[in-house]
Design a protein around this motif. Structure first.
Motif, PDB file in Angstrom:
ATOM      1  N   GLU A 148      -3.891  10.586  30.270  1.00 16.24           N
ATOM      2  CA  GLU A 148      -3.577  10.152  28.969  1.00 16.24           C
ATOM      3  C   GLU A 148      -3.852   9.001  28.813  1.00 16.24           C
ATOM      4  O   GLU A 148      -4.035   7.892  29.393  1.00 16.24           O
ATOM      5  N   PRO A 149      -4.239   8.314  27.436  1.00 16.31           N
ATOM      6  CA  PRO A 149      -4.549   7.123  27.025  1.00 16.31           C
ATOM      7  C   PRO A 149      -3.475   6.201  27.629  1.00 16.31           C
ATOM      8  O   PRO A 149      -2.372   6.529  27.430  1.00 16.31           O
ATOM      9  N   LEU A 150      -4.014   5.017  27.831  1.00 13.89           N
ATOM     10  CA  LEU A 150      -3.092   3.890  27.895  1.00 13.89           C
ATOM     11  C   LEU A 150      -2.457   3.256  27.040  1.00 13.89           C
ATOM     12  O   LEU A 150      -3.357   3.053  25.959  1.00 13.89           O
ATOM     13  N   PHE A 151      -1.254   2.827  26.783  1.00 14.82           N
ATOM     14  CA  PHE A 151      -0.670   1.922  25.693  1.00 14.82           C
ATOM     15  C   PHE A 151      -0.132   0.815  26.412  1.00 14.82           C
ATOM     16  O   PHE A 151       0.517   0.899  27.570  1.00 14.82           O
ATOM     17  N   VAL A 152       0.027  -0.293  25.798  1.00 18.10           N
ATOM     18  CA  VAL A 152       0.428  -1.534  26.076  1.00 18.10           C
ATOM     19  C   VAL A 152       1.873  -1.437  25.843  1.00 18.10           C
ATOM     20  O   VAL A 152       2.404  -1.258  25.010  1.00 18.10           O
ATOM     21  N   ILE A 153       2.768  -1.441  27.057  1.00 18.01           N
ATOM     22  CA  ILE A 153       4.200  -1.410  27.088  1.00 18.01           C
ATOM     23  C   ILE A 153       4.914  -2.787  27.267  1.00 18.01           C
ATOM     24  O   ILE A 153       6.191  -3.114  27.223  1.00 18.01           O
ATOM     25  N   GLY A 154       4.161  -3.846  27.533  1.00 16.25           N
ATOM     26  CA  GLY A 154       4.664  -5.190  27.972  1.00 16.25           C
ATOM     27  C   GLY A 154       3.619  -6.295  28.107  1.00 16.25           C
ATOM     28  O   GLY A 154       2.486  -5.790  28.696  1.00 16.25           O
TER      29      GLY A 154
END
Length: 395
Positions: free
Chosen positions: A287-293
């Motif tokens: 799945e696409p990566l999202f910025v979490i921090g």
């Protein structure tokens, strides 16, 4: 005849605002704000502010109203651009449009208008103003625009009673198609002009290039953290912040590179924001990566796979005392008080059920449903039905 100065931006909304005010019998003056000089960071080759000021002038001629340009680029740089750089440097994500309304349009610009003998300042914002009485005094209410799809009350969430008293929002009772129709019927050059998608009055800006003027690129790593690792960290956080449920819900997780695996490189953690998906340049994940921090001190970006990754969600946020603002001062909560509201943490987000908790050091906003990408530096705004009563910077 009351005198109104309209901030003519060269767009269709402010053009129709000026037209409507003239129809209502006001003496109308059009002012165009020039807020930017550096064309090297704008995307389009043509000069957007020049085109906009030209369109604004043609509209003013068509309506038969006086027109002039005011150069506010010095104040804009000081109050908006420098603030933006400073916030990004600290790893926060500012909202220049909210600030532009508070600091430029309804402060610097409003003072110029009042010096011109104006009774009011008008803009093309999709919101409404109503007046009520509290203890015999007039109190101004900032209401959502009739067009739910275009409501811009959020962008005005930092206005004060003094600013609202002098403000008019002529298109707030209309929908966008109605505004375009009025412009077309009156042969205004802006009738079919596309809405601007840029920083307030700068035009289209490439944000990384814009930020690179001040914030130097520096290479760092992108770390992917699994959902299981995040859930583990959330449990640990609950152990540490046992007694304060709200503080626990609002506290963000802190990560270290050991929490995941390095999956790529970036050019500066301060260019990235929570919830961001584009611009990471990492492929090959399910799945696409999202910025979490992000950690600007160590220059590391933490990411997770998929929009449902638990690292994206929190149930509450905190606003510090000095960054809390009440549009309706008469409704301000005292320490220990709570209030059921509707809230949003970004423009265009549907309103969410929430409860405000006033504490000594500020205000907690606790949501009924966990919220994705609560982002430091952005504004949380709270409403009672369709009235915006206050806001604050997410800390």
């Amino acid at each position: 005849m009351k005198r109104v100065v309209v901030g003519l931006s060269g767009g269709v909304d402010s053009s129709v605002a000026a037209y409507l005010l003239k129809e209502q019998g006001y003496e109308v003056i059009g002012l165009f704000m020039k807020n930017w000089h550096d064309d090297s960071v704008t995307i389009s080759n043509e000069c957007p502010w020049l085109e906009d000021s030209n369109d604004a002038m043609i509209v003013a001629e068509k309506l038969g109203i006086p027109f002039q340009t005011v150069d506010l680029s010095e104040q804009y740089k000081e109050r908006i651009v420098d603030y933006m750089f400073n916030e990004y440097e600290q790893g926060r994500t500012p909202n220049p449009d909210v600030l532009c309304n508070r600091e430029i349009k309804f402060d610097v610009f409003m003072k110029i208008a009042l010096d011109l003998g104006a009774d009011y300042v008008a803009t093309g914002h999709y919101c409404r103003k109503e007046v009520t009485e509290v203890n015999g005094e007039p109190v101004y209410r900032l209401m959502a625009g009739i067009d739910g799809n275009k409501d811009q009350s959020y962008f005005l969430c930092q206005l004060s009673q003094e600013q609202l008293a002098k403000a008019l929002f002529p298109v707030g009772e209309l929908t966008k198609p109605e505004v375009r129709q009025i412009a077309a019927e009156n042969e205004l050059i802006t009738a079919d002009k596309k809405d601007s998608q840029g920083l307030c009055f700068i035009g289209k800006v490439r944000l990384p290039e814009f930020l690179q003027q001040k914030l130097q690129p520096k290479e760092g790593v992108i770390v992917e953290v699994t959902a299981e690792e995040v859930l583990q960290k959330q449990q640990e956080k609950q152990q540490i912040i046992k007694d304060d449920v709200l503080a626990n819900k609002a506290a963000k997780l802190s990560y270290s590179p050991e929490d995941g695996k390095v999956v790529g490189k970036h050019q500066g953690a301060h260019y990235f924001t929570i919830g961001q998906r584009k611009g990471l340049g990492v492929g090959g994940t399910v799945e696409p990566l999202f910025v979490i921090g992000t950690n600007v001190e160590d220059n590391v970006i933490y990411t997770g796979q998929g929009k449902d990754h638990p690292g994206l969600y929190r149930e509450a946020l905190f606003i510090r005392e000095h960054e809390l603002h009440w549009v309706r001062e008469d409704l301000a909560l005292k320490e220990g008080e709570t209030m059921e509201v509707l809230a949003r943490i970004r423009y265009r987000q549907p309103l969410q059920k929430a409860r405000l908790h006033r504490v000594e050091s500020g205000l907690y906003v606790e949501f009924e449903q966990p919220q994705s990408a609560i982002t430091e530096g952005q504004f949380a705004a709270f409403y009672l039905e369709d009235e915006l009563i206050g806001s604050g910077v997410i800390s």
